[in-house]
Design an enzyme around this catalytic site. Structure first.
Site, PDB file in Angstrom:
ATOM      1  N   TRP A 261      15.661 -14.066  13.942  1.00 18.92           N
ATOM      2  CA  TRP A 261      15.994 -13.831  12.421  1.00 18.92           C
ATOM      3  C   TRP A 261      15.862 -14.884  11.679  1.00 18.92           C
ATOM      4  CZ3 TRP A 261      19.602 -17.235  11.390  1.00 18.92           C
ATOM      5  CH2 TRP A 261      20.691 -17.522  12.462  1.00 18.92           C
ATOM      6  N   ASN A 262      15.781 -16.228  12.132  1.00 16.26           N
ATOM      7  CA  ASN A 262      15.907 -17.429  11.200  1.00 16.26           C
ATOM      8  C   ASN A 262      14.636 -17.984  10.711  1.00 16.26           C
ATOM      9  OD1 ASN A 262      14.992 -18.059  13.955  1.00 16.26           O
ATOM     10  ND2 ASN A 262      15.264 -20.196  13.400  1.00 16.26           N
TER      11      ASN A 262
ATOM     12  N   LYS B 225       8.163  -7.479  18.417  1.00 18.81           N
ATOM     13  CA  LYS B 225       9.912  -6.968  18.196  1.00 18.81           C
ATOM     14  C   LYS B 225      10.583  -8.089  17.410  1.00 18.81           C
ATOM     15  CE  LYS B 225      13.800  -7.116  20.322  1.00 18.81           C
ATOM     16  NZ  LYS B 225      14.769  -6.961  19.177  1.00 18.81           N
TER      17      LYS B 225
ATOM     18  N   GLU C 135      10.026 -20.736  23.273  1.00 20.39           N
ATOM     19  CA  GLU C 135      10.506 -21.790  22.326  1.00 20.39           C
ATOM     20  C   GLU C 135      11.814 -21.375  22.359  1.00 20.39           C
ATOM     21  OE1 GLU C 135      11.181 -22.950  18.033  1.00 20.39           O
ATOM     22  OE2 GLU C 135       9.067 -23.478  18.384  1.00 20.39           O
TER      23      GLU C 135
END
Length: 533
Positions: A174-175, A198, A271
């Protein structure tokens, strides 16, 4: 002040954060891209950080819908992979043009869904634009055939070719919903793959907006599919069907993703988290180091994998650096606006705010000193938290080596470069690091001793990440694989060796075997004498 102390009446007084242009028709157009079973009514309705009201009801995908999405993308991928790279690149360049032209729309969505400042949201435009342009222009060179010498010089030809994986699954957080959601899809598509993405439920609309724009740019409708839903169910189903998985998120979840991919023997790039150090050497330009520290620590409200959380300052300049840093941090503007008037925006969720509160409160309870910030600001917004500087942090404190992922940094004095390197390498992460020094050669020598996938010299965090031609990724618990650069597109392909020969055969049998062995031995001696490979 805790994340749950926000009075309901305070929320009721807030103006709605929904951008005016996002009407029902727009939402219908965007959500049509979600893969779901016919007749399904399941939805997710995330809360907007600015007002804690639902953004929009977004349909969710079942495991069967995920499987169908991958199957559909697999069919569409075959003709896409046979198209000239130039044709695929033309789609990405049209997407690039549309993105630049309509950027205000997606910046609004990013702010609405995630709560960051507008400048931090705009930085996603810059990064995705650079990725699209770079791979459209240079992707063919990264993927070109590699001709090598064959077993029989002059008679055999050998080349290594790049073949698309098939269908790539991308699970993004989300970031940075545009950068990490779309920036990884672009090279996968250009390499000839189908993609099923997704994104996080919190920021689904941003990803859907990008998918809608890509369709307008000419991407085949069935090639890039979007699924929505919780990680264990929908994310797990995605890993079970794709040919490669690209995941960005927490180390804990990354281990699960890697293990599940390993069971299927498919490749994965991960990551993951970081507890990134910034070193200020005794010869550093302190004003620049202060500005760089602030940018690296508080951009995106500290909610980025590569952001600085630990600042290691040479003791000869520690007091002066601390004073300048604290003054600058206290001058930062906080708020919730859809313009460029504030520097630090909101936390993305109540859960993330609770983590920040817990880390700071634990440190203070154990004796750490708050030099700046250290408190929530519900008067500015329900999830606002002040940029915070701590001193006196010890290993027993959660904030010391565990990732906070918020606007919090800790200062540590160090006696010399070796101590700075040792402290930088504490813990299990190894994503990003920073060194501030006027002696570039000395800083570069230090960089090779730091366990980090990227080391920025005289920049906080963004310089390496913005260098699209260079790989970006982590060491240790910060993950494996790289995005950007050659590996950022080659990882979405398989290397295939194609060898051919004319005029003879390497197959021998019967009475010819001894003759072949003698000839082979003579060749080995000659090649050694001629110093040939």
């Amino acid at each position: 002040m805790t994340a749950t102390d926000i009075a309901p009446e305070a929320l009721a007084d807030l103006p709605a954060a929904r951008p005016a242009w996002v009407n029902d028709a727009v939402l219908t157009r965007l959500t049509r891209w979600v893969e779901r079973e016919e007749g399904s009514t399941a939805v997710v309705s995330p809360l907007a950080p600015y007002d804690q009201r639902p953004t929009a009801a977004v349909p969710t995908s079942s495991p069967d819908a995920v499987a169908a999405a991958v199957a559909g993308a697999r069919v569409a991928q075959k003709p896409w992979a046979t198209r000239d790279f130039a044709d695929r690149a033309a789609v990405m360049l049209r997407f690039y043009d549309l993105l630049v032209e309509r950027q205000d729309q997606v910046i609004d969505l990013i702010q609405w869904e995630m709560g960051k400042s507008r400048f931090s949201a705009w930085q996603e435009i810059l990064q995705v634009g650079n990725i699209a342009r770079h791979y459209a222009r240079h992707g063919a060179a990264y993927l070109k055939d590699n001709k090598v010498r064959g077993a029989v010089p002059g008679l055999s030809r050998v080349k290594e070719v790049r073949v698309a994986k098939g269908v790539v699954g991308i699970i993004s957080p989300w970031n940075y919903p545009l950068y990490l959601g779309v920036g990884d899809a672009i090279p996968a598509l250009l390499a000839g793959n189908g993609v099923v993405s997704k994104g996080d439920d919190q920021t689904a609309l941003t990803l859907l907006w990008a998918r809608d724009l890509m369709a307008e740019a000419g991407l085949p409708t069935e090639l890039w599919r979007i699924v929505v839903g919780d990680g264990p169910t929908v994310g797990g189903a995605l890993i079970d069907h794709v040919d490669y998985i690209c995941f960005t998120g927490s180390t804990r979840t990354g281990r699960l993703v890697g293990a599940r991919a390993g069971e299927r023997l498919i490749g994965a790039s991960l990551e993951l988290g970081g507890k990134n150090p910034l070193i200020v050497r005794a010869d550093a330009d302190l004003d620049k180091a202060v500005a760089g520290t602030i940018a690296a620590a508080f951009a995106n409200t500290g909610q980025m994998c590569i952001h600085t959380e630990r600042v290691l300052v040479h003791r000869d300049v520690y007091d002066e650096f601390k004073q300048r840093l604290v003054r600058a941090v206290k001058r930062l503007t906080l708020g919730q606006t859809f313009d460029y008037s504030v520097e630090v925006g909101s936390m993305a969720s109540a859960a993330q705010l609770a983590t920040v509160v817990a880390h700071v409160d634990d440190a203070v309870a154990q004796g750490a000193t708050v030099l700046a910030g250290g408190r929530a600001r519900p008067d500015l917004g329900p999830l606002m938290y002040e940029p915070t500087v701590l001193e006196g942090v010890t290993p027993s404190m959660t904030v010391c080596l565990q990732e906070t992922f918020g606007p919090v940094i800790s200062l540590y004095p160090v006696a010399h470069d070796n101590e700075a390197i040792a402290k930088a390498n504490e813990g299990s992460y190894g994503l990003s690091a920073s060194i501030w020094s006027q002696d570039i050669a000395a800083a570069e020598a230090m960089a090779t001793l730091i366990r980090a996938g990227s080391v920025n010299i005289n920049d906080g965090a963004g310089l390496a990440a913005a260098s699209i031609e260079a790989g970006m990724g982590g060491m240790g618990d910060s993950g494996l694989g790289r995005r950007h650069g050659a590996e950022g597109i080659r990882k979405y392909t398989e290397s295939q060796t194609v060898a051919s020969i004319r005029g003879m055969s390497l197959a021998v049998a019967g009475e010819d075997i001894e003759k072949f062995v003698k000839q082979g031995n003579a060749q080995l001696k000659l090649l050694r004498k001629l110093r040939v490979r």
